[in-house]
Scaffold this motif. Structure first.
Motif, PDB file in Angstrom:
ATOM      1  N   GLU A  11       2.848  -2.704 -12.990  1.00  0.00           N
ATOM      2  CA  GLU A  11       1.413  -2.168 -12.236  1.00  0.00           C
ATOM      3  C   GLU A  11       1.181  -2.790 -10.974  1.00  0.00           C
ATOM      4  O   GLU A  11       0.623  -1.894  -9.988  1.00  0.00           O
ATOM      5  CB  GLU A  11       0.227  -2.277 -13.289  1.00  0.00           C
ATOM      6  N   THR A  15       1.072  -0.743  -7.620  1.00  0.00           N
ATOM      7  CA  THR A  15       0.059  -0.837  -6.698  1.00  0.00           C
ATOM      8  C   THR A  15       0.403  -0.906  -5.229  1.00  0.00           C
ATOM      9  O   THR A  15      -0.403  -0.508  -4.156  1.00  0.00           O
ATOM     10  CB  THR A  15      -1.156  -1.848  -7.297  1.00  0.00           C
ATOM     11  N   CYS A  18       1.998   1.844  -3.848  1.00  0.00           N
ATOM     12  CA  CYS A  18       0.995   3.116  -3.435  1.00  0.00           C
ATOM     13  C   CYS A  18       0.215   2.626  -1.935  1.00  0.00           C
ATOM     14  O   CYS A  18      -0.100   3.479  -1.155  1.00  0.00           O
ATOM     15  CB  CYS A  18       0.155   3.233  -4.827  1.00  0.00           C
ATOM     16  N   LEU A  66      -3.801   5.322  -8.461  1.00  0.00           N
ATOM     17  CA  LEU A  66      -3.772   4.111  -9.243  1.00  0.00           C
ATOM     18  C   LEU A  66      -4.212   4.193 -10.600  1.00  0.00           C
ATOM     19  O   LEU A  66      -4.150   3.166 -11.371  1.00  0.00           O
ATOM     20  CB  LEU A  66      -4.855   3.167  -8.212  1.00  0.00           C
ATOM     21  N   TRP A  70      -1.872   2.260 -13.525  1.00  0.00           N
ATOM     22  CA  TRP A  70      -2.355   1.328 -14.424  1.00  0.00           C
ATOM     23  C   TRP A  70      -2.646   2.007 -15.679  1.00  0.00           C
ATOM     24  O   TRP A  70      -2.986   1.149 -16.636  1.00  0.00           O
ATOM     25  CB  TRP A  70      -3.924   0.672 -13.892  1.00  0.00           C
TER      26      TRP A  70
END
Length: 180
Positions: A11, A15, A18, A66, A70
């Motif tokens: 994750e 992140t 992204c 996001l 997640w």
């Protein structure tokens, strides 16, 4: 702390990726908007306004991606979003003209042939006089006619009515409220 990083490594990497993609995309978008603004000789304040809209759109997109990175439970999220959208739908329906004026402002930025300082005539019986554009905001056009009266005209109506370009780049006084 190391256990937390190891547990959420996938994750965290997602992140970071992204955010990097968002920053690159935002940088390219802002460069393109500034280039369009410069090529079309659009006032810097208008360019900054469109950049602000694009930045908000990028941020909303990042938050949306996001949420999926997640792995937030979609059922719980769906309930929250449906409640929020129901409330927003009622509020925005009541204020639809605000949204249409903002959208028209963005459209006018990219495809409108008139600029600040141009003398125009709007083909509307309620605005019989010619006027000089003194400012273009997110919601309204601000103009001044030959009698010194300041006129405010909504952006969305400017897209709906015919507009005649009388003269390009009329010279305004320093504060932009009068014609030289």
């Amino acid at each position: 702390m190391e256990e937390l990083i190891i547990e959420y490594q996938r994750e965290l990497v997602g992140t970071v990726v992204c955010i990097l993609i968002l920053l690159i995309s935002r940088f390219i978008s802002i460069k393109a908007i500034r280039k369009v603004g410069k090529l079309r000789d659009i006032h810097e304040a208008r360019t900054r306004l469109i950049i602000k809209y694009v930045s908000v759109g990028h941020t909303i997109l990042l938050v949306s991606v996001l949420i999926f990175v997640w792995g937030i439970n979609v059922k719980d999220l769906g309930l929250v979003f449906s409640s929020v959208f129901a409330i927003l739908g009622v509020a925005l329906f009541a204020n639809w003209s605000i949204l249409s004026n903002i959208t028209a402002g963005v459209i006018l930025f990219f495809s409108f042939p008139f600029k600040i300082g141009d003398r125009i005539r709007i083909l509307d019986k309620e605005v019989p006089d010619e006027a000089v554009i003194i400012d273009i905001k997110a919601f309204y056009f601000h103009m001044i006619n030959d009698h010194g009266e300041q006129l405010t005209y909504p952006n969305n109506l400017l897209l709906q009515k015919g507009v005649v370009l009388i003269e390009k780049q009329v010279h305004l006084d320093e504060d932009g409220t009068g014609i030289l």
